[in-house]
Enzyme design. Structure first.
Site, PDB file in Angstrom:
ATOM      1  N   ASN A 134       0.820  -1.227   0.000  1.00 20.24           N
ATOM      2  CA  ASN A 134       0.000   0.000   0.000  1.00 20.24           C
ATOM      3  C   ASN A 134       0.852   1.274   0.000  1.00 20.24           C
ATOM      4  O   ASN A 134       0.310   2.382   0.027  1.00 20.24           O
ATOM      5  CB  ASN A 134      -0.968   0.009   1.196  1.00 20.24           C
ATOM      6  CG  ASN A 134      -0.251  -0.002   2.530  1.00 20.24           C
ATOM      7  OD1 ASN A 134       0.978   0.132   2.579  1.00 20.24           O
ATOM      8  ND2 ASN A 134      -1.000  -0.142   3.606  1.00 20.24           N
TER       9      ASN A 134
ATOM     10  N   GLY B 224       6.356   1.689   2.466  1.00 22.42           N
ATOM     11  CA  GLY B 224       7.233   1.225   1.391  1.00 22.42           C
ATOM     12  C   GLY B 224       7.490   2.321   0.348  1.00 22.42           C
ATOM     13  O   GLY B 224       6.924   3.408   0.396  1.00 22.42           O
TER      14      GLY B 224
ATOM     15  N   TYR C 264       3.097  -5.505  19.255  1.00 22.07           N
ATOM     16  CA  TYR C 264       3.689  -5.905  17.970  1.00 22.07           C
ATOM     17  C   TYR C 264       4.050  -7.395  17.997  1.00 22.07           C
ATOM     18  O   TYR C 264       3.639  -8.182  17.128  1.00 22.07           O
ATOM     19  CB  TYR C 264       4.927  -5.047  17.670  1.00 22.07           C
ATOM     20  CG  TYR C 264       5.792  -5.609  16.574  1.00 22.07           C
ATOM     21  CD1 TYR C 264       5.285  -5.798  15.295  1.00 22.07           C
ATOM     22  CD2 TYR C 264       7.118  -5.974  16.819  1.00 22.07           C
ATOM     23  CE1 TYR C 264       6.068  -6.340  14.296  1.00 22.07           C
ATOM     24  CE2 TYR C 264       7.907  -6.509  15.825  1.00 22.07           C
ATOM     25  CZ  TYR C 264       7.386  -6.693  14.566  1.00 22.07           C
ATOM     26  OH  TYR C 264       8.161  -7.227  13.586  1.00 22.07           O
TER      27      TYR C 264
ATOM     28  N   ASN D  68      17.787  -8.488  14.621  1.00 20.95           N
ATOM     29  CA  ASN D  68      17.845  -7.098  14.122  1.00 20.95           C
ATOM     30  C   ASN D  68      18.299  -7.050  12.668  1.00 20.95           C
ATOM     31  O   ASN D  68      19.498  -7.138  12.385  1.00 20.95           O
ATOM     32  CB  ASN D  68      18.750  -6.265  15.021  1.00 20.95           C
ATOM     33  CG  ASN D  68      18.082  -5.990  16.355  1.00 20.95           C
ATOM     34  OD1 ASN D  68      17.780  -6.909  17.108  1.00 20.95           O
ATOM     35  ND2 ASN D  68      17.811  -4.733  16.624  1.00 20.95           N
TER      36      ASN D  68
ATOM     37  N   LEU E 123      18.796   1.771  15.120  1.00 19.28           N
ATOM     38  CA  LEU E 123      20.127   2.231  15.526  1.00 19.28           C
ATOM     39  C   LEU E 123      21.066   2.477  14.342  1.00 19.28           C
ATOM     40  O   LEU E 123      21.664   3.553  14.242  1.00 19.28           O
ATOM     41  CB  LEU E 123      20.749   1.207  16.496  1.00 19.28           C
ATOM     42  CG  LEU E 123      22.148   1.557  16.974  1.00 19.28           C
ATOM     43  CD1 LEU E 123      22.139   2.831  17.811  1.00 19.28           C
ATOM     44  CD2 LEU E 123      22.748   0.393  17.777  1.00 19.28           C
TER      45      LEU E 123
ATOM     46  N   PHE F 286      20.387   4.710  24.347  1.00 19.21           N
ATOM     47  CA  PHE F 286      19.252   4.563  25.266  1.00 19.21           C
ATOM     48  C   PHE F 286      19.629   3.710  26.478  1.00 19.21           C
ATOM     49  O   PHE F 286      19.299   2.539  26.560  1.00 19.21           O
ATOM     50  CB  PHE F 286      18.054   3.941  24.530  1.00 19.21           C
ATOM     51  CG  PHE F 286      17.487   4.804  23.444  1.00 19.21           C
ATOM     52  CD1 PHE F 286      17.546   6.190  23.509  1.00 19.21           C
ATOM     53  CD2 PHE F 286      16.862   4.233  22.328  1.00 19.21           C
ATOM     54  CE1 PHE F 286      17.011   6.992  22.494  1.00 19.21           C
ATOM     55  CE2 PHE F 286      16.329   5.025  21.316  1.00 19.21           C
ATOM     56  CZ  PHE F 286      16.415   6.401  21.397  1.00 19.21           C
TER      57      PHE F 286
ATOM     58  N   ARG G 117      22.312  -6.699  20.928  1.00 16.06           N
ATOM     59  CA  ARG G 117      21.403  -7.219  19.903  1.00 16.06           C
ATOM     60  C   ARG G 117      22.175  -8.078  18.915  1.00 16.06           C
ATOM     61  O   ARG G 117      23.390  -7.947  18.768  1.00 16.06           O
ATOM     62  CB  ARG G 117      20.745  -6.055  19.124  1.00 16.06           C
ATOM     63  CG  ARG G 117      19.790  -5.206  19.948  1.00 16.06           C
ATOM     64  CD  ARG G 117      18.514  -5.967  20.268  1.00 16.06           C
ATOM     65  NE  ARG G 117      17.584  -5.182  21.064  1.00 16.06           N
ATOM     66  CZ  ARG G 117      17.623  -5.081  22.389  1.00 16.06           C
ATOM     67  NH1 ARG G 117      18.565  -5.712  23.069  1.00 16.06           N
ATOM     68  NH2 ARG G 117      16.730  -4.358  23.036  1.00 16.06           N
TER      69      ARG G 117
HETATM   70  N1  UFG Z   1      19.146   2.416  20.266  1.00 16.70           N
HETATM   71  C1  UFG Z   1      19.812   3.497  20.859  1.00 16.70           C
HETATM   72  N2  UFG Z   1      19.611   4.729  20.305  1.00 16.70           N
HETATM   73  C2  UFG Z   1      18.812   4.951  19.229  1.00 16.70           C
HETATM   74  C3  UFG Z   1      18.133   3.849  18.631  1.00 16.70           C
HETATM   75  C4  UFG Z   1      18.336   2.582  19.194  1.00 16.70           C
HETATM   76  O1  UFG Z   1      20.540   3.335  21.833  1.00 16.70           O
HETATM   77  O2  UFG Z   1      18.676   6.122  18.820  1.00 16.70           O
HETATM   78  C5  UFG Z   1      19.356   1.079  20.832  1.00 16.70           C
HETATM   79  C6  UFG Z   1      18.088   0.431  21.341  1.00 16.70           C
HETATM   80  O3  UFG Z   1      17.854   0.792  22.678  1.00 16.70           O
HETATM   81  C7  UFG Z   1      18.405  -1.067  21.157  1.00 16.70           C
HETATM   82  C8  UFG Z   1      19.358  -1.099  19.950  1.00 16.70           C
HETATM   83  O4  UFG Z   1      19.829   0.236  19.803  1.00 16.70           O
HETATM   84  O5  UFG Z   1      19.111  -1.523  22.279  1.00 16.70           O
HETATM   85  C9  UFG Z   1      18.659  -1.524  18.672  1.00 16.70           C
HETATM   86  O6  UFG Z   1      17.481  -0.731  18.525  1.00 16.70           O
HETATM   87  P1  UFG Z   1      16.602  -0.734  17.187  1.00 16.70           P
HETATM   88  O7  UFG Z   1      15.522   0.290  17.382  1.00 16.70           O
HETATM   89  O8  UFG Z   1      17.503  -0.574  16.003  1.00 16.70           O
HETATM   90  O9  UFG Z   1      16.025  -2.201  17.125  1.00 16.70           O
HETATM   91  P2  UFG Z   1      15.156  -3.018  18.204  1.00 16.70           P
HETATM   92  O10 UFG Z   1      16.099  -4.031  18.802  1.00 16.70           O
HETATM   93  O11 UFG Z   1      14.443  -2.136  19.145  1.00 16.70           O
HETATM   94  O12 UFG Z   1      14.015  -3.675  17.299  1.00 16.70           O
HETATM   95  C10 UFG Z   1      14.276  -4.431  16.126  1.00 16.70           C
HETATM   96  C11 UFG Z   1      13.131  -4.277  15.137  1.00 16.70           C
HETATM   97  C12 UFG Z   1      11.850  -4.880  15.689  1.00 16.70           C
HETATM   98  C13 UFG Z   1      12.100  -6.284  16.156  1.00 16.70           C
HETATM   99  C14 UFG Z   1      13.274  -6.338  17.086  1.00 16.70           C
HETATM  100  C15 UFG Z   1      13.559  -7.766  17.418  1.00 16.70           C
HETATM  101  O13 UFG Z   1      12.894  -2.909  14.866  1.00 16.70           O
HETATM  102  O14 UFG Z   1      10.869  -4.904  14.670  1.00 16.70           O
HETATM  103  O15 UFG Z   1      14.432  -5.763  16.481  1.00 16.70           O
HETATM  104  O16 UFG Z   1      14.735  -7.874  18.136  1.00 16.70           O
HETATM  105  F1  UFG Z   1      11.007  -6.744  16.819  1.00 16.70           F
END
Ligand code: UFG
Length: 326
Positions: free
Chosen positions: A32, A36, A141, A170, A189, A207, A220
């Site tokens: 949609n 994307g 989610y 990730n 990240l 964070f 991760r």
């Molecule tokens: N982080 C920071 N600063 C930022 C962004 C992220 O420190 O500005 C940290 C987060 O706290 C986390 C790590 O970087 O520890 C990775 O964060 P992401 O947002 O890149 O990814 P997430 O691990 O939160 O989530 C991703 C996908 C989800 C999925 C998840 C499964 O976005 O869809 O992995 O592990 F569910």
């Protein structure tokens, strides 16, 4: 095979669609364009713009294209957003997914691949996490993906729909310098760190650095999108032998600080970082045990963190504004 790829204009869907075409499969993308990008749909794929909530459209696509398999990427995917707007996830992801699954079954499709997530494991007893780990969704989610996995389980038992549920850790990296990651707003990240290197952001905020990990920042399992694509294709080819569920990651965890350090080495930019508060909902550590797919399908991830960052950097440097600047 002819594969219907929902969300094939999105980040992971477009890369898998591209890889399918490269390997000689036929692809129909249904997207949609909410998240994307039309430019991300690979040349050679048929494209239908539309929403999975539109059941009549889904029926038409199935009847017209008669796919042999469905790969379902179209979804809301942000853990944080789902904690703020749970119904969006529990309604759209579940109802739209069910529409698609039901329609696939009705049209005699026998193979289905679901994008699932590591967000099913909020309280793992063991690290790295096996696919047999107890499921505790970390957010609406994760819950929405868990429900879809259960729906597929019953559709297999009752209708013989063979499925693979692939739980990504990730996802990151770019397929090549013209096919990469772009989200609005960006929350992940690696793209955020690279935006600092491009001068688009002043700094990256870490964070929290008080987690129970060696350097205090979250760990991760970063997995290259091309390695994910290979896993989808191997799973597709193996489906006739039975349904399966796999965790997909490199099996090695990196802290937020290690990611930033590697990005500094790859980009040559100092990438200023500062520590902020924890982000609600972030588990300290998520690392995949992918032994099952390695042993059963011979999957072997090829990209380490440095290669992931190099590929992502090549894409971001060439497309600093993402697909908008093509
Ligand atoms: N982080 C920071 N600063 C930022 C962004 C992220 O420190 O500005 C940290 C987060 O706290 C986390 C790590 O970087 O520890 C990775 O964060 P992401 O947002 O890149 O990814 P997430 O691990 O939160 O989530 C991703 C996908 C989800 C999925 C998840 C499964 O976005 O869809 O992995 O592990 F569910």
């Amino acid at each position: 095979m002819k594969v219907l790829v929902t969300g094939g204009a999105g980040y992971i869907g477009s890369v898998v669609a591209w890889e399918l075409i490269r390997q000689g499969d036929e692809v129909v993308v249904l997207d949609n364009l909410y998240m994307g990008h039309r430019e991300a749909v690979p040349a050679g794929a048929a494209f239908v713009e539309g929403d999975l909530a539109d059941r009549a459209l889904v029926e038409r696509v199935m009847a017209e294209h008669r796919p042999d398999a469905v790969m379902h990427f179209a979804s809301h995917t942000l853990v944080g957003e789902s904690m703020a707007e749970p119904s969006l996830y529990l309604r759209d992801n579940v109802v739209n997914g069910l529409n698609l699954i039901e329609s696939a079954v009705g049209h005699g499709v026998r193979r289905f691949i679901l994008s699932s997530t590591a967000n099913l494991f909020d309280d793992p007893a063991e690290m790295p996490i096996k696919s047999s780990e107890r499921i505790v969704p970390g957010s609406p989610y994760g819950e929405s993906k868990h429900i879809l996995e259960r729906i597929l389980y019953w559709m297999d038992r009752i209708h013989g729909l063979r499925y693979a549920a692939l739980r990504y850790f990730n996802a990151c990296g770019a397929a090549h310098e013209d096919l990469g990651e772009e989200h609005h707003p960006e929350t992940h990240l690696i793209p955020l760190v690279l935006q600092v290197a491009l001068g688009q952001r002043e700094k990256i905020v870490i964070f929290g650095d008080d987690y129970p990990t060696p350097d205090g920042t979250c760990i991760r399992d970063y997995i290259h999108v091309l390695d994910l694509a290979q896993a989808h294709i191997l799973a597709l080819r193996a489906l006739d032998a039975g349904s399966r569920t796999y965790n997909l990651g490199n099996g090695k965890g990196y802290s937020v600080k290690e990611v930033i350090e590697t990005a500094r080495a790859v980009t040559g930019h100092p990438i200023p970082a500062e520590v902020g508060p924890r982000r609600p909902g972030d588990p300290a550590e998520l690392v995949a045990d992918s032994l099952a797919i390695r042993e059963e399908l011979g999957w072997e991830p090829r990209y380490d963190l440095r290669a992931i960052l190099e590929s992502a950097w090549a894409w971001h440097k060439k497309h600093p504004q993402g697909y908008g600047d093509q």
